[in-house]
Structures are given as C-alpha cells and as structure tokens.
Design a protein around this motif. Structure first.
Motif, PDB file in Angstrom:
ATOM      1  N   LEU A 130     -80.712   9.639 -29.375  1.00  0.00           N
ATOM      2  CA  LEU A 130     -79.287   9.308 -29.457  1.00  0.00           C
ATOM      3  C   LEU A 130     -78.604   9.537 -28.109  1.00  0.00           C
ATOM      4  CD1 LEU A 130     -78.416  10.990 -32.875  1.00  0.00           C
ATOM      5  CD2 LEU A 130     -78.873   8.562 -32.424  1.00  0.00           C
ATOM      6  N   PRO A 131     -77.669   8.662 -27.732  1.00  0.00           N
ATOM      7  CA  PRO A 131     -76.926   8.873 -26.483  1.00  0.00           C
ATOM      8  C   PRO A 131     -76.108  10.160 -26.542  1.00  0.00           C
ATOM      9  CG  PRO A 131     -76.620   6.649 -27.323  1.00  0.00           C
ATOM     10  CD  PRO A 131     -77.291   7.425 -28.408  1.00  0.00           C
ATOM     11  N   ILE A 132     -75.996  10.833 -25.412  1.00  0.00           N
ATOM     12  CA  ILE A 132     -75.128  12.006 -25.316  1.00  0.00           C
ATOM     13  C   ILE A 132     -73.698  11.513 -25.126  1.00  0.00           C
ATOM     14  CG2 ILE A 132     -74.589  14.072 -23.970  1.00  0.00           C
ATOM     15  CD1 ILE A 132     -77.530  14.309 -23.298  1.00  0.00           C
ATOM     16  N   PRO A 133     -72.749  11.990 -25.929  1.00  0.00           N
ATOM     17  CA  PRO A 133     -71.359  11.509 -25.803  1.00  0.00           C
ATOM     18  C   PRO A 133     -70.827  11.701 -24.384  1.00  0.00           C
ATOM     19  CG  PRO A 133     -71.633  12.813 -27.798  1.00  0.00           C
ATOM     20  CD  PRO A 133     -72.897  12.973 -27.018  1.00  0.00           C
ATOM     21  N   ALA A 134     -70.086  10.732 -23.901  1.00  0.00           N
ATOM     22  CA  ALA A 134     -69.574  10.769 -22.527  1.00  0.00           C
ATOM     23  C   ALA A 134     -68.730  12.005 -22.267  1.00  0.00           C
ATOM     24  CB  ALA A 134     -68.768   9.500 -22.238  1.00  0.00           C
ATOM     25  N   ASP A 135     -67.944  12.446 -23.280  1.00  0.00           N
ATOM     26  CA  ASP A 135     -67.061  13.594 -23.040  1.00  0.00           C
ATOM     27  C   ASP A 135     -67.831  14.919 -22.972  1.00  0.00           C
ATOM     28  OD1 ASP A 135     -67.741  13.899 -25.699  1.00  0.00           O
ATOM     29  OD2 ASP A 135     -65.688  13.788 -26.467  1.00  0.00           O
ATOM     30  N   VAL A 147     -77.810   8.649 -20.461  1.00  0.00           N
ATOM     31  CA  VAL A 147     -78.444   9.892 -20.906  1.00  0.00           C
ATOM     32  C   VAL A 147     -78.559   9.921 -22.430  1.00  0.00           C
ATOM     33  CG1 VAL A 147     -78.465  12.394 -20.596  1.00  0.00           C
ATOM     34  CG2 VAL A 147     -77.166  10.981 -19.003  1.00  0.00           C
ATOM     35  N   ARG A 148     -79.713  10.385 -22.909  1.00  0.00           N
ATOM     36  CA  ARG A 148     -79.951  10.554 -24.348  1.00  0.00           C
ATOM     37  C   ARG A 148     -80.536  11.940 -24.602  1.00  0.00           C
ATOM     38  NH1 ARG A 148     -83.109   4.822 -25.768  1.00  0.00           N
ATOM     39  NH2 ARG A 148     -81.552   3.425 -24.804  1.00  0.00           N
ATOM     40  N   PHE A 149     -80.287  12.465 -25.814  1.00  0.00           N
ATOM     41  CA  PHE A 149     -80.882  13.742 -26.203  1.00  0.00           C
ATOM     42  C   PHE A 149     -82.402  13.599 -26.276  1.00  0.00           C
ATOM     43  CE2 PHE A 149     -76.624  14.372 -28.202  1.00  0.00           C
ATOM     44  CZ  PHE A 149     -76.280  15.536 -27.519  1.00  0.00           C
ATOM     45  N   GLY A 150     -83.126  14.578 -25.734  1.00  0.00           N
ATOM     46  CA  GLY A 150     -84.581  14.523 -25.730  1.00  0.00           C
ATOM     47  C   GLY A 150     -85.239  15.433 -26.738  1.00  0.00           C
TER      48      GLY A 150
END
Length: 260
Positions: A130-135, A147-150
């Motif tokens: 899942l993408p990491i939220p921009a904020d 960027v995504r959670f790994g």
C-alpha cells in the motif's frame, strides 16, 4: 519541483568542480537529504575518474548542513590494476559539509561464492504493498519519490523500517547514481520505538554494492534498516537493499545521532 536529473543538468561545471544550488524541495531540516548528497558526490566522482569500473563500495560522512550554494569536487586518489579510489566532498561558505570515498572495481575470478542476503520474512510483495500517505512523508520524500509500505502493520513497532521506494527520476540517471539517491530513503530504524520525537542526524554511512549492474522492475527497490544499538546519543543500524525480484543489491551500516 526540481528533480535530481535537473539538478545535475543545471550545475556549473568547472575544471576544479561543480557549483550548484540545493533546491529547497531536497532539504531535510537544515540539510539536504543524505541520498541527494551521496548521489551528487558519486556523480562528481564518476566525472573525475573518466571511464571507470563499476562502483563496489562507498563511505559517506555527513559532517555539516548541505544547503544553499555548494561546490562539489572529486579527486582520483589511487588507480590500481583492478580498482580505483576516488574521494569527493561537498562544501559551502562555511567549509566542508560532506565527504565521500568510493571504490570502483572490475569483476575478477575467484573460487568463493557466498550470497546470503535473503529477503526479510514478512515483506509485503511490491504489487500488494500500500502507498504511504503523503502527509506521513517528509517534503523531499513526497516531492521526489514513490513509496509503499514494505512490511505488515503489525511489524512496524520494532526498531526496523522497511519500504518499497522508487525515484521519480528513474531512467534519467546513471543506475549507480539512482541507487545512491534511493538508498538512504528510510527514516532511522529506531524511530518506531522512540518514546517521543527528537532531532536526529545521520553521521556516517557505509555501503557495499553486491552487483555491478543494479536493475529492478520499474525502478522499485526494497529498503530495510534494523536498529541494533542506541545509547548516549548514538545509534547503529544495519541496512539492506533488494530489487523487485528479491535479489540482494546492496548492504550497509549507518550511525545516527539522537539528540534527546
């Protein structure tokens, strides 16, 4: 936003070095993001060395803030039969701010074969991440990277960070320069277990390249850092980087100052 390829293209190149302005979008607090400084130092070293063998190792020292108008210089320290050592540094009006040593080496035949850098057990596959939220990201990160959670959410409460990361300049940079730009993208590994936020600063980064030809699907890399020590204001972390196919690409260790 000024991408890294644009920064390199805009640099004023002289016989004794490059002059350039660090864009605000690349700042992390008072200083440029460490991957920005590392990639810039490598690009200058590559020019100073001419036709070089692949990069195999780098030592990177973050000595003072890298910001504003800076000068980047590099020098060939030794040219051997198989390897070349090049030093590089970034400086401003206040003096030297960043120093690097690079080793470039041709592949040679040997009888020993070891490759024991497996993916972490709980890694989320790239296509499922899942993408990491921009904020939740710093300005430089959300401006220049995807960027995504790994790792699963349940595993994000240890002294460990693990992200999938891709430069938006993918394909416009030398592959090793792009790798250095991405390789320092994680926050310090101890952040998930710190009782409260405190100022932090990377001090020294050692990187060993495990391949002469870094490649990954669509420019995505898996970055992982694991903290193994934090006392008296200093922390140490091991670091690894894999491509989207799970092949180990780089390993390293970093020291980080904790001011509180």
């Amino acid at each position: 936003m000024t991408g890294f390829a644009q920064v390199l293209a805009a640099a004023e190149r002289h016989d004794d070095g490059w002059e350039l302005e660090v864009p605000e979008s690349w700042l992390q607090g008072r200083t440029a993001y460490g991957g920005f400084s590392s990639a810039l130092a490598l690009a200058v070293a590559q020019q100073a060395g001419g036709e070089l063998a692949p990069l195999r190792s780098a030592q990177l020292a973050m000595m003072a803030p890298v910001n504003g108008k800076i000068v980047a210089r590099a020098k060939v320290e030794r040219q051997g039969r198989n390897a070349t050592w090049i030093s590089a540094h970034l400086s401003s009006g206040a003096g030297m701010a960043f120093a690097a040593n690079f080793v470039f080496m041709r592949p040679t035949a040997n009888t020993l074969e070891i490759n024991d850098r497996p993916l972490p057990d709980s890694v989320v596959p790239l296509d499922d991440a899942l993408p990491i939220p921009a904020d939740a990201l710093t300005v430089f990160m959300r401006s220049h990277f995807d960027v995504r959670f790994g790792m699963p959410e349940a595993d994000r409460k240890r002294p460990e960070m693990c992200w999938w990361l891709r430069s938006r300049d993918h394909g416009r940079l030398d592959p090793m320069v792009e790798l250095m730009l991405c390789g320092d993208g994680l926050p310090p590994a101890v952040i998930p277990v710190m009782p409260q936020p405190v100022p932090i600063s990377s001090m020294h980064w050692q990187v060993n390249l495990l391949t002469a030809t870094p490649q990954s699907r669509d420019g995505w890399w898996l970055l992982r850092s694991t903290g193994d020590y934090a006392q008296q204001g200093c922390s140490s972390q091991g670091m690894g980087l894999w491509n989207a196919g799970g092949e180990p690409i780089a390993t390293g260790i970093q020291s980080v100052a904790l001011f509180g």
